[in-house]
Write an enzyme that holds these catalytic residues in place. Structure first.
Site: not given
Length: 282
Positions: A56-57, A125, A182
């Protein structure tokens, strides 16, 4: 009656045998009100709970990322900050949730027959602002080399420890393409795949399925939908380029053809999807 007596006698012997079972003390784990023999007998039918790795971002900065991921609501197992720290000459990832715990990072999700991937995945993340919509169009924010170096080390370790297969290393947009984008088209999937992290099609197989067509030639929407569904995406088999289909194609292109993410059902997209199916689903 004779049969009943025989069965009863056999059951009595079985229960008698169980009552007299005394495992070796070293095999037993004391759990307070009872003990468990955890080593003498092990079932063959089992696998790791962790089967997927999701990237993810965060779409926000370091401070806000930490607040959002630790204060309740969303969470992830690991956070890679914008400039990773170092300890003993090695980059440091922040572990926010233990691997054996369920983090809330995937949400409503699907991949290759399995729903709700929070139950069976690890989430990483990455602090990255995602994109900014400007007058000239959408501008995607790049990842930092130090972030990618840490992601490579972290992902390689998790893949090895939990036996995660290349096709199960995915982006949030792969498992929720109708609502997520993302980690975006600037995430270096191909570079990581070359280092054993994630899936990538073989170029010769892509050429085989292109079959001499220009990459931008219009392709069959139905065939692309079928290939994407077989590879793992959740996509309705409508045979038409509806909005949902375009979003899924865009998610696929961000992962496997980031130079062109318009969502158009072109020949190259079809060829890449078929090459992935041949490599990982045959």
């Amino acid at each position: 009656m004779k049969k009943s007596l025989t069965v009863s006698a056999g059951l009595g012997l079985l229960l008698s045998g169980c009552a007299g079972f005394e495992p070796h003390a070293g095999w037993v784990e004391d759990r307070g009100q009872y003990k468990a023999d955890t080593t003498s007998y092990r079932a063959i039918s089992q696998n790791e709970r962790i089967r997927y790795l999701v990237l993810h971002y965060t779409a926000v900065d370091d401070e806000e990322s930490l607040r959002l991921l630790t204060a309740g609501g969303a969470s992830a197992h690991y956070l890679v900050t914008s400039i990773p720290g170092s300890h003993g000459g090695k980059p440091v990832a922040l572990q926010l949730v233990d691997d054996d715990k369920r983090a809330w990072h995937a949400g409503v999700s699907y991949w290759n027959g399995r729903h709700n991937l929070n139950d069976t995945s690890l989430g990483i993340e990455i602090v990255n602002l995602g994109y900014t919509d400007e007058a000239s169009g959408r501008r995607w924010h790049p990842y930092q080399p130090a972030q990618i170096e840490l992601i490579e080390r972290l992902a390689a370790d998790l893949i090895k420890r939990y036996g995660i297969t290349p096709d199960n290393v995915v982006g949030h947009s792969d498992i929720a393409p109708l609502r997520k984008s993302d980690p975006g088209p600037l995430f270096p999937w191909q570079t990581l795949a070359a280092r054993g992290i994630g899936a990538w099609p073989d170029p010769d197989t892509v050429e085989k399925y292109l079959a001499g067509r220009p990459p931008t030639a219009r392709a069959s929407v139905a065939r692309i939908q079928q290939a994407l569904a077989k590879y793992g995406y959740r996509i309705e088999q409508t045979g038409t380029l509806d909005e949902a289909t375009r979003l899924v194609i865009t998610a696929f292109q961000m992962h496997f053809r980031p130079a062109d993410i318009t969502g158009e059902p072109d020949a190259q997209t079809e060829a890449i999807a078929l090459a992935l199916v041949e490599k990982y689903r045959s």
